[in-house]
Write a protein that holds these residues in place. Structure first.
Motif, PDB file in Angstrom:
ATOM      1  N   ILE A 271       0.827  -1.070   0.130  1.00  0.00           N
ATOM      2  CA  ILE A 271       0.012  -0.052   0.028  1.00  0.00           C
ATOM      3  C   ILE A 271       0.676   1.256   0.048  1.00  0.00           C
ATOM      4  N   GLY A 272       1.802   1.137   1.111  1.00  0.00           N
ATOM      5  CA  GLY A 272       2.725   2.437   0.971  1.00  0.00           C
ATOM      6  C   GLY A 272       3.751   2.119   2.162  1.00  0.00           C
ATOM      7  N   VAL A 273       4.450   3.282   2.549  1.00  0.00           N
ATOM      8  CA  VAL A 273       5.166   3.500   3.566  1.00  0.00           C
ATOM      9  C   VAL A 273       4.526   3.941   4.887  1.00  0.00           C
ATOM     10  N   GLY A 274       5.147   3.153   5.913  1.00  0.00           N
ATOM     11  CA  GLY A 274       4.445   3.498   7.148  1.00  0.00           C
ATOM     12  C   GLY A 274       5.667   3.881   8.354  1.00  0.00           C
ATOM     13  N   LEU A 275       5.666   4.757   9.316  1.00  0.00           N
ATOM     14  CA  LEU A 275       6.458   4.843  10.134  1.00  0.00           C
ATOM     15  C   LEU A 275       6.111   4.220  11.412  1.00  0.00           C
ATOM     16  N   TYR A 276       6.622   3.474  11.931  1.00  0.00           N
ATOM     17  CA  TYR A 276       6.551   2.794  13.201  1.00  0.00           C
ATOM     18  C   TYR A 276       7.104   3.126  14.495  1.00  0.00           C
TER      19      TYR A 276
END
Length: 179
Positions: free
Chosen positions: A152-157
């Protein structure tokens, strides 16, 4: 262009091919092809061969582009290929475009979202996800579609929260994916 002390500097009006290795680096702070390939391999498990027929370019300060061919360097064009990575910051960040193109090949730092989580993520919403036991930092968010995990895309965890960093132009309201 020089840095004022005679050393070559970054020229934001042109594309410069990344040097192959640090020994070939002329512009201080510029990433190398080797560093970019190592970063994709270490962070997401993408084999360096993924980019075997591609060249990497920098335009501006830390905006890395990939091109599926070769050109003489420098190039004074508006675009060469597509952006893949932001460097020259504390943590390198992959672009949504790159993750959507090559994320299906990733074997590390991929978070599989449930249908409801995927819907929220694609719309740009942050969400609590304390169940993630992987690395903190930038992740590739995926969801199941027709039996495959689709990026889906980039996430920041960080701190049990997945932040959607999907750019507004890529955000979308997905149909109800069900749970």
């Amino acid at each position: 262009m020089s840095d004022g002390e005679g050393a070559p500097g970054n020229d934001g009006s042109q594309f410069d091919r990344l040097p192959a290795t640090a020994d070939e680096r002329e512009v201080e702070g510029r990433a190398t092809r080797e560093e970019v390939l190592d970063w994709w391999a270490e962070r997401f498990g993408l084999a360096p061969e993924t980019f075997a027929n591609h060249t990497f370019w920098e335009k501006g300060k830390g905006k890395i582009w990939v091109f599926a061919d070769d050109l003489p360097s420098p190039q004074e064009l508006e675009g060469v290929g597509m952006t893949v990575l932001r460097t020259r910051q504390e943590h390198w960040k992959p672009t949504t475009t790159a993750v959507r193109k090559w994320g299906h090949l990733a074997t590390e730092n991929v978070i599989e979202l449930s249908p409801g989580q995927a819907t929220a993520f694609a719309a740009g919403h942050d969400q609590e996800l304390p169940e993630w036991e992987g690395d903190w930092g930038y992740l590739i968010a995926t969801h199941e579609l027709a039996g495959d995990q689709v990026p889906i895309g980039v996430g920041l965890y960080l701190y049990d929260e997945l932040r959607s960093v999907v750019p507004k132009g890529y955000q979308e309201e997905l149909p109800d994916l069900g749970e």
